[in-house]
Design an enzyme around this catalytic site. Structure first.
Site, PDB file in Angstrom:
ATOM      1  N   GLY D  67       0.761  -1.251   0.000  1.00 50.24           N
ATOM      2  CA  GLY D  67       0.000   0.000   0.000  1.00 50.24           C
ATOM      3  C   GLY D  67       0.785   1.290   0.000  1.00 50.24           C
ATOM      4  O   GLY D  67       0.581   2.155  -0.836  1.00 50.24           O
ATOM      5  N   PHE D 133      -5.450   6.117   3.811  1.00 53.31           N
ATOM      6  CA  PHE D 133      -5.232   4.780   4.354  1.00 53.31           C
ATOM      7  C   PHE D 133      -6.025   4.621   5.639  1.00 53.31           C
ATOM      8  O   PHE D 133      -6.387   5.601   6.284  1.00 53.31           O
ATOM      9  CB  PHE D 133      -3.728   4.567   4.624  1.00 53.31           C
ATOM     10  CG  PHE D 133      -3.181   3.348   3.921  1.00 53.31           C
ATOM     11  CD1 PHE D 133      -3.046   3.325   2.547  1.00 53.31           C
ATOM     12  CD2 PHE D 133      -2.809   2.214   4.641  1.00 53.31           C
ATOM     13  CE1 PHE D 133      -2.554   2.206   1.898  1.00 53.31           C
ATOM     14  CE2 PHE D 133      -2.316   1.088   3.990  1.00 53.31           C
ATOM     15  CZ  PHE D 133      -2.182   1.080   2.627  1.00 53.31           C
ATOM     16  N   GLN D 247      -1.889  -8.669  14.322  1.00 50.20           N
ATOM     17  CA  GLN D 247      -2.818  -8.004  13.415  1.00 50.20           C
ATOM     18  C   GLN D 247      -3.386  -8.972  12.371  1.00 50.20           C
ATOM     19  O   GLN D 247      -2.641  -9.720  11.745  1.00 50.20           O
ATOM     20  CB  GLN D 247      -2.101  -6.866  12.689  1.00 50.20           C
ATOM     21  CG  GLN D 247      -3.026  -6.116  11.732  1.00 50.20           C
ATOM     22  CD  GLN D 247      -2.473  -4.766  11.362  1.00 50.20           C
ATOM     23  OE1 GLN D 247      -1.536  -4.655  10.572  1.00 50.20           O
ATOM     24  NE2 GLN D 247      -3.034  -3.728  11.951  1.00 50.20           N
ATOM     25  N   HIS D 249      -5.365  -8.829   8.943  1.00 54.28           N
ATOM     26  CA  HIS D 249      -5.702  -7.901   7.860  1.00 54.28           C
ATOM     27  C   HIS D 249      -7.046  -8.320   7.260  1.00 54.28           C
ATOM     28  O   HIS D 249      -7.297  -9.508   7.087  1.00 54.28           O
ATOM     29  CB  HIS D 249      -4.589  -7.954   6.800  1.00 54.28           C
ATOM     30  CG  HIS D 249      -4.635  -6.838   5.813  1.00 54.28           C
ATOM     31  ND1 HIS D 249      -5.604  -6.755   4.838  1.00 54.28           N
ATOM     32  CD2 HIS D 249      -3.821  -5.768   5.624  1.00 54.28           C
ATOM     33  CE1 HIS D 249      -5.379  -5.667   4.098  1.00 54.28           C
ATOM     34  NE2 HIS D 249      -4.304  -5.054   4.555  1.00 54.28           N
ATOM     35  N   LEU D 259      -2.293 -11.097  -0.028  1.00 56.11           N
ATOM     36  CA  LEU D 259      -2.836  -9.817   0.411  1.00 56.11           C
ATOM     37  C   LEU D 259      -3.435  -9.012  -0.739  1.00 56.11           C
ATOM     38  O   LEU D 259      -2.810  -8.827  -1.771  1.00 56.11           O
ATOM     39  CB  LEU D 259      -1.705  -9.010   1.068  1.00 56.11           C
ATOM     40  CG  LEU D 259      -2.054  -7.591   1.542  1.00 56.11           C
ATOM     41  CD1 LEU D 259      -3.022  -7.646   2.702  1.00 56.11           C
ATOM     42  CD2 LEU D 259      -0.791  -6.861   1.941  1.00 56.11           C
ATOM     43  N   GLU D 262      -4.538  -2.744   1.223  1.00 51.07           N
ATOM     44  CA  GLU D 262      -5.448  -1.775   1.824  1.00 51.07           C
ATOM     45  C   GLU D 262      -5.594  -0.543   0.927  1.00 51.07           C
ATOM     46  O   GLU D 262      -6.573   0.198   1.016  1.00 51.07           O
ATOM     47  CB  GLU D 262      -4.894  -1.360   3.192  1.00 51.07           C
ATOM     48  CG  GLU D 262      -5.787  -0.411   3.949  1.00 51.07           C
ATOM     49  CD  GLU D 262      -5.394  -0.303   5.420  1.00 51.07           C
ATOM     50  OE1 GLU D 262      -5.017  -1.335   6.010  1.00 51.07           O
ATOM     51  OE2 GLU D 262      -5.478   0.794   5.972  1.00 51.07           O
ATOM     52  N   ARG D 293      -7.630  -1.618  10.797  1.00 54.01           N
ATOM     53  CA  ARG D 293      -7.727  -3.016  10.376  1.00 54.01           C
ATOM     54  C   ARG D 293      -8.412  -3.919  11.393  1.00 54.01           C
ATOM     55  O   ARG D 293      -9.163  -4.822  11.021  1.00 54.01           O
ATOM     56  CB  ARG D 293      -6.328  -3.559  10.091  1.00 54.01           C
ATOM     57  CG  ARG D 293      -5.748  -2.948   8.853  1.00 54.01           C
ATOM     58  CD  ARG D 293      -4.302  -3.317   8.662  1.00 54.01           C
ATOM     59  NE  ARG D 293      -3.809  -2.748   7.411  1.00 54.01           N
ATOM     60  CZ  ARG D 293      -2.546  -2.786   7.020  1.00 54.01           C
ATOM     61  NH1 ARG D 293      -1.638  -3.375   7.788  1.00 54.01           N
ATOM     62  NH2 ARG D 293      -2.170  -2.261   5.884  1.00 54.01           N
ATOM     63  N   HIS D 361      -1.451 -10.974   9.518  1.00 52.11           N
ATOM     64  CA  HIS D 361      -0.694 -10.100   8.625  1.00 52.11           C
ATOM     65  C   HIS D 361       0.568  -9.552   9.278  1.00 52.11           C
ATOM     66  O   HIS D 361       1.596  -9.407   8.630  1.00 52.11           O
ATOM     67  CB  HIS D 361      -1.601  -8.939   8.193  1.00 52.11           C
ATOM     68  CG  HIS D 361      -0.938  -7.970   7.262  1.00 52.11           C
ATOM     69  ND1 HIS D 361      -0.392  -8.356   6.063  1.00 52.11           N
ATOM     70  CD2 HIS D 361      -0.737  -6.627   7.347  1.00 52.11           C
ATOM     71  CE1 HIS D 361       0.124  -7.286   5.444  1.00 52.11           C
ATOM     72  NE2 HIS D 361      -0.063  -6.234   6.213  1.00 52.11           N
ATOM     73  N   ARG D 396      -1.698  -1.734  14.657  1.00 52.38           N
ATOM     74  CA  ARG D 396      -0.900  -0.858  13.795  1.00 52.38           C
ATOM     75  C   ARG D 396      -1.765  -0.291  12.673  1.00 52.38           C
ATOM     76  O   ARG D 396      -2.601  -0.998  12.123  1.00 52.38           O
ATOM     77  CB  ARG D 396       0.252  -1.650  13.175  1.00 52.38           C
ATOM     78  CG  ARG D 396       1.054  -0.872  12.167  1.00 52.38           C
ATOM     79  CD  ARG D 396       2.209  -1.669  11.637  1.00 52.38           C
ATOM     80  NE  ARG D 396       1.816  -2.771  10.776  1.00 52.38           N
ATOM     81  CZ  ARG D 396       1.583  -2.652   9.461  1.00 52.38           C
ATOM     82  NH1 ARG D 396       1.665  -1.478   8.863  1.00 52.38           N
ATOM     83  NH2 ARG D 396       1.252  -3.711   8.757  1.00 52.38           N
ATOM     84  N   LEU D 397      -1.550   0.965  12.360  1.00 52.57           N
ATOM     85  CA  LEU D 397      -2.218   1.538  11.204  1.00 52.57           C
ATOM     86  C   LEU D 397      -1.451   1.150   9.949  1.00 52.57           C
ATOM     87  O   LEU D 397      -0.208   1.170   9.934  1.00 52.57           O
ATOM     88  CB  LEU D 397      -2.282   3.063  11.311  1.00 52.57           C
ATOM     89  CG  LEU D 397      -3.158   3.628  12.416  1.00 52.57           C
ATOM     90  CD1 LEU D 397      -3.278   5.138  12.262  1.00 52.57           C
ATOM     91  CD2 LEU D 397      -4.544   2.988  12.432  1.00 52.57           C
ATOM     92  N   LEU D 402       6.315   0.453   7.197  1.00 51.84           N
ATOM     93  CA  LEU D 402       7.495   0.667   6.364  1.00 51.84           C
ATOM     94  C   LEU D 402       8.311   1.844   6.880  1.00 51.84           C
ATOM     95  O   LEU D 402       9.535   1.776   6.956  1.00 51.84           O
ATOM     96  CB  LEU D 402       7.094   0.877   4.908  1.00 51.84           C
ATOM     97  CG  LEU D 402       6.568  -0.378   4.198  1.00 51.84           C
ATOM     98  CD1 LEU D 402       6.264  -0.073   2.753  1.00 51.84           C
ATOM     99  CD2 LEU D 402       7.560  -1.517   4.280  1.00 51.84           C
TER     100      LEU D 402
END
Lengths: 249, 136, 104, 585
Positions: D67, D133, D247, D249, D259, D262, D293, D361, D396-397, D402
């Site tokens: 993403g 996002f 998490q 997803h 995946l 998102e 998520r 995820h 986590r958002l 990354l």
């Protein structure tokens, strides 16, 4: 695929090489339960988990982006995670390591030659002057991005080298992926010394070795089209001789 | 981990040869078809544009322009054709013989270009223009 | 393999043309006439023309990809359009040559 | 016949064949590890830095991120907004000082990556484009089509090649951290190509081995994500923090777990149930598909449970519909998603909606570190998904991970460099030599040559099923305590497992056995941490404790290794400016 006692099975004829067990390679046949949506890698994993723990191969992402799982499937270099068993319906599938690379074990090949070539072509942005980070990003228009984007898509899966007959005969040949990556930086507007890579790509064993077979671009799973990059690099080389020699450095 | 880094050097000669080959490719594509058609198809078969003419009409006529045109077209095409043919040989598994074939190829190109220049020069200077007026 | 064949025919044709020139240069026009009117020469030339045109199409398609053909400031030609444009150019050049050397 | 590689059939040469040494040793060559290497190399070009990784760096799982990466770069955005979104997204479990540091470094790191050549998607004026996002209040996710991870990884890897002082051990598998006098002094590692074990000594060690998704069966994670660094640090005495925070997803292909980014929702995609309605209106009326998520995954499960999902051969699912975005947007911004959906689900997203269901995820928890990556053991640092600083708290958002790799990879690299410059090189004398030889005995005699009879694949499969079933999206006391018992049983059975492949050269089965050994330890910390957190917060959803309980559980779970099993303690959460409030979107 054959019906075997009521269960549909796929037959894989896998190239094996176990240097500590046997000095010569051999071919081993495995029968794997067949499902329509299974890829070759799934079949290899089935073998590893349920039939023969000694079968060795590389893999990771199983979505065609990490570049680990290349093999010659029925003679064609392919990502095993992206080749479906049903593509080979009705016959046995021959799995061999990627051609043109020395085999370490089973389907695992030695790609150090490429890793060195990648290092040599200076695959990084060369700046004559650095701009301080506070000034933000280098501006690049979508059109400027488009000029090299395709060549930045290389996942280093090595299928193009396995498909290239020239590399098969001369491993000194710089080859498709390395040239495509060199061109990716040459064509990037942020790079300020394109010519730094000319000695590598225009070397005797650089792009001039390429005879336009075009198989690299056929097997590339990411649409990089290395052959195109090589041709563009050749034009740069041919026009370069018309220019006055570069000064300094 | 100690790597012996390969020495790289731009191969100017190869770049030049490839450049000529590439220009030859354009020449063969744009100029050769019409030359073949006029001199070796239309003329012997009496087709347009040389049909219904009282004069011999082939592309080569004694003028500086046509001389240059023929030299470029035939020379470029010859270079392109031989160079390409030679480079595809390794694909056929003839790598070992390819340096010999390469040499033969370049000799053919060189001899061809010299002969071409020689005949064109001869024709340009010592040609009997009356030939062009022979009635078909 | 067709690529090798086109280059083969192109080079053989070039060599034959040089031979024709030598016949002309010798001043013996009838031998030139006889040679070009030989059905074998004509037959070969037709094949050579066919392969040269084939070469033109593949060359245009390759070059169209290497050097993108611009139709305008924002618009680039599709590969097929690039071939078509080049073939059109080929016809114009051919007619210009016919006009320059024959019809004029 | 392919040419075979002569000279590789050497086997091992006997006890700890070689001792190699570097100033800084980085274990793991993904986003965080490569960033750490560059940071250290730039900090002091005289330092001798090595990256040891069990795969070639460009194969690391960073490659799969799709993403984008978050950084507050636009004039309408602010560091405070980014910080608050992250903290609210974390359900207030994140350490706010760490988040403030993180968001303040994000823009700089993004520009650095751009300067190094990352081919970001661009606006017509040449600036890096941003997209919306989940959980982010404004558009702040920088992207490169839908392959940001791939481009980031290759950019970083290729940039490391520029530095002469960065060496690499490609396809080396670290089996233990060598600790001398309480200092991390290197690792023992297997050179997979020869099968030889060596000790690699270093003044400072940085762990950046990524997450542990392969503990679960249904996961987006690659085969290599087996929590190695977590287990290495845990066994060396570092606690694992907030491991229950896993998490899930919301949009994975039902069969493969591949995946569907998102970004599909960021660009305006819909989630649709069997009745054709955008069901998120019941759960996230303010945010809809741009919610975080954890909530979206739970919403999908609720829809399915209440009979509004679709039934397929791989379980129930809902639909991700991006048809209305149009072919042009899909081709330009979601081309990888299109390729994956077509190839692996047989669905062309331009014309049909894509079946999706939630799956593992990411893990918010990990090796306990501070803002500099320091783990508490002198000389040992950690960064990336493997570490827990923590900025992600309980959820986590998307697109923070990354930039997290970059920010904390850089911090760890710099801290390790500073530390290494003050230290002298360890020697492979006693007691290190003894420890290394013990490790060699463990790997070669107890794992490689052990005659047990049980396949490691069956143990792995049972572990994964247990985690999917009992430590998944919904958890309860009963299931979790069963899971802890099951994992203990599997650890026992692991002692009785044997590998079929007895070769030394590239023994992937041996590596798998060692990875499984690591995963069982990590899985156990997840199960125990989840068992003892008797509340629901972020991604941790207890059906028997449905509310968030700030009075008791506004704190980090810390899993220490105690006689081979996890001992859970708690440490406080750092709150700076944002007091916990109800998390409503």
């Amino acid at each position: 695929m054959t019906k075997d006692s009521g269960v549909e099975t796929a037959t894989l004829k896998v190239f094996r090489y176990r240097p500590e067990v046997q000095t010569e390679p051999f071919v081993q046949e495995y029968k794997v339960p067949y499902r329509q949506d299974m890829v070759v890698l799934d079949a290899l994993n089935y073998i590893k988990d349920h039939i023969d723990g000694t079968l060795s191969y590389r893999w990771s992402c199983r979505m065609g982006i990490c570049g680990s799982c290349g093999a010659n499937v029925d003679g064609e270099p392919k990502l095993t995670c992206a080749s479906f068993l049903h593509e080979f319906k009705g016959k046995e599938i021959k799995i061999e390591p990627l051609a043109n690379f020395p085999v370490i074990k089973d389907l695992i090949v030695n790609i150090e030659d490429f890793m060195e070539k990648l290092d040599h072509i200076k695959p990084w942005i060369i700046r004559k002057e650095e701009t301080p980070l506070e000034k933000g990003e280098y501006r690049q228009t979508p059109e400027e991005l488009e000029a090299y984007k395709q060549f930045s898509m290389c996942i280093n899966c090595m299928l193009c080298y396995a498909a290239c007959p020239i590399y098969g005969m001369n491993e000194e040949f710089l080859g498709p992926a390395a040239t495509a990556l060199a061109y990716r930086y040459i064509a990037d507007t942020r790079d300020q010394d394109h010519e730094a890579r000319f000695p590598m790509v225009h070397d005797k064993e650089g792009v001039w070795e390429c005879t336009l077979v075009g198989e690299c671009s056929v097997v590339c799973p990411k649409g990089v089209d290395p052959m195109l990059a090589i041709q563009k690099t050749k034009i740069l080389g041919a026009t370069q001789i018309l220019k006055p020699p570069r000064r300094g450095k | 981990m100690d790597k012996v880094k390969k020495e790289y050097k731009s191969d100017k000669l190869h770049a030049l040869l490839w450049g000529v080959f590439s220009v030859g490719g354009f020449i063969a594509a744009f100029l050769l078809p019409v030359l073949i058609y006029i001199d070796n198809i239309a003329y012997p078969l009496g087709l347009w544009p040389v049909a219904n003419s009282s004069l011999i009409k082939i592309v080569f006529m004694v003028s500086l322009l046509s001389t240059i045109f023929v030299f470029i077209t035939i020379g470029g095409s010859l270079f392109h054709g031989i160079f390409r043919f030679k480079t595809t040989l390794p694909e056929l598994g003839l790598k070992r013989a390819s340096s010999l074939i390469s040499a033969v190829g370049y000799i053919i190109i060189a001899v061809g270009l010299i002969a071409l220049a020689y005949y064109l020069f001869q024709l340009y200077h010592g040609f009997d223009p009356s030939l062009f007026h022979r009635i078909i | 393999m067709i690529r090798e064949l086109t280059s083969f025919f192109i080079s053989i044709y070039a060599i034959i043309y040089i031979y024709q020139l030598s016949l002309l240069a010798s001043g013996d026009f009838s031998s030139y006439d006889l040679f070009v009117r030989n059905p074998a020469t004509i037959g070969f030339s037709i094949i050579a023309l066919f392969f040269t045109l084939y070469h033109a199409v593949t060359w245009f398609s390759l070059m169209g990809r290497i050097q993108v053909v611009k139709l305008g400031p924002k618009k680039t030609a599709t590969p097929l359009q690039a071939i078509a444009i080049n073939l059109l150019l080929l016809l114009i050049i051919a007619y210009a040559i016919v006009y320059l050397f024959i019809l004029r | 016949m392919p040419a075979i590689e002569a000279g590789f059939a050497r086997g091992i040469k006997g006890p700890i064949v070689e001792s190699l040494s570097h100033d800084i040793l980085i274990i793991g060559g993904g986003g965080a590890g490569l960033r750490a290497a560059i940071a250290a190399a730039e900090h002091n070009p005289k330092l001798d830095i090595a990256i040891a990784s069990k795969t070639y760096p460009m194969r690391s799982h960073t490659v799969s991120a799709e993403g984008g990466m978050a950084a507050a770069t636009r004039e309408y955005d602010s560091l405070d907004k980014h910080a608050f979104d992250t903290i609210k997204g974390s359900d207030f479990l994140a350490d706010q000082d760490a988040v403030e540091y993180f968001v303040s470094e994000c823009p700089r790191e993004a520009v650095l990556l751009e300067h190094w050549g990352c081919p970001f998607s661009r606006d017509p004026d040449g600036r890096i484009s941003v997209r919306a996002f989940g959980g982010m209040s404004v558009k702040r996710t920088l992207f490169a089509g839908d392959k940001i991870g791939f481009h980031m990884l290759h950019t970083l890897f290729q940039t490391t090649l520029k530095h002469e002082n960065i060496h690499r051990y490609d396809e080396w598998f670290a089996t233990s951290i060598l600790v001398e006098d309480g200092h991390a002094s290197g690792v023992t590692a297997i050179n997979m190509r020869t099968g030889e074990m060596s000790s690699i000594l270093a003044k400072a060690v940085v762990l950046s081995t990524g997450g542990c998704g392969r503990i679960y069966k249904f996961t987006t994670n690659g085969w290599i994500k087996t929590g190695d660094g977590m287990a290495l640090a845990y066994r060396a005495g570092v606690p694992l923090k907030d491991m229950e925070m896993v998490q899930f997803h919301p949009t994975l292909l039902p069969n493969t777990g591949i995946l569907m980014t998102e970004a599909a929702r960021g660009e305006g995609g819909y989630l649709i149930n069997k009745d054709g309605e955008r069901f998120l209106k019941r759960y996230l009326p303010g945010k809809m598909e741009l919610g975080p998520r954890d909530i979206i995954s739970r919403s999908e499960m609720t829809e399915i449970k209440e009979g509004r999902g679709f039934e397929g051969p791989y379980g129930s699912y809902v639909l991700l519909d991006i048809r209305h975005l149009g072919e042009d947007v899909i081709n330009k911004k979601l081309s990888f998603l299109k390729e994956l959906a077509e190839k692996y689900a047989g669905v062309d997203p331009v014309h049909e909606p894509i079946p999706v269901r939630p799956g593992q995820h990411y893990i918010m928890g990990g090796v306990n570190t501070d803002k500099t990556g320091y783990t508490g053991i002198p000389g040992l640092y950690g960064a990336g998904e493997m570490a827990c600083v923590s900025i992600n708290g309980a959820n986590r958002l998307g697109s923070n991970s990354l930039t997290e790799c970059l920010v904390f990879g850089a911090a760890a690299g710099k801290a390790a460099a500073e530390y290494a410059m003050r230290q002298s090189m360890p020697h492979l004398g006693n007691p290190l030599q003894g420890v290394a030889m013990e490790e060699e005995t463990r790997v070669y005699d107890q794992v490689l040559k052990h005659e047990g009879g049980e396949r490691i694949s069956s143990i792995r499969s049972e572990m994964q099923s247990t985690m999917d079933e009992s430590v998944g999206i919904y958890r309860d006391e009963n299931g979790l305590s069963q899971a802890t018992r099951k994992i203990a049983e599997l650890k026992d059975r692991m002692r009785n497992a044997s590998v079929e492949d007895r070769d030394h050269v590239f023994n992937t089965e041996l590596i798998s056995a060692l990875e499984l050994d690591f995963m069982l330890d990590v899985a156990e910390t997840i199960a125990y941490s989840a068992l003892y957190r008797r509340e629901s917060r972020g991604a941790h959803t207890r059906t028997d404790y449905t509310n968030r309980d700030d009075a008791q559980f506004l704190k980090h779970s810390m899993a220490y290794r105690d006689h081979g099993r996890p001992r859970i303690q708690y440490s406080p959460v750092t709150i700076t400016r944002w007091q916990p409030e109800a998390r409503v979107y």
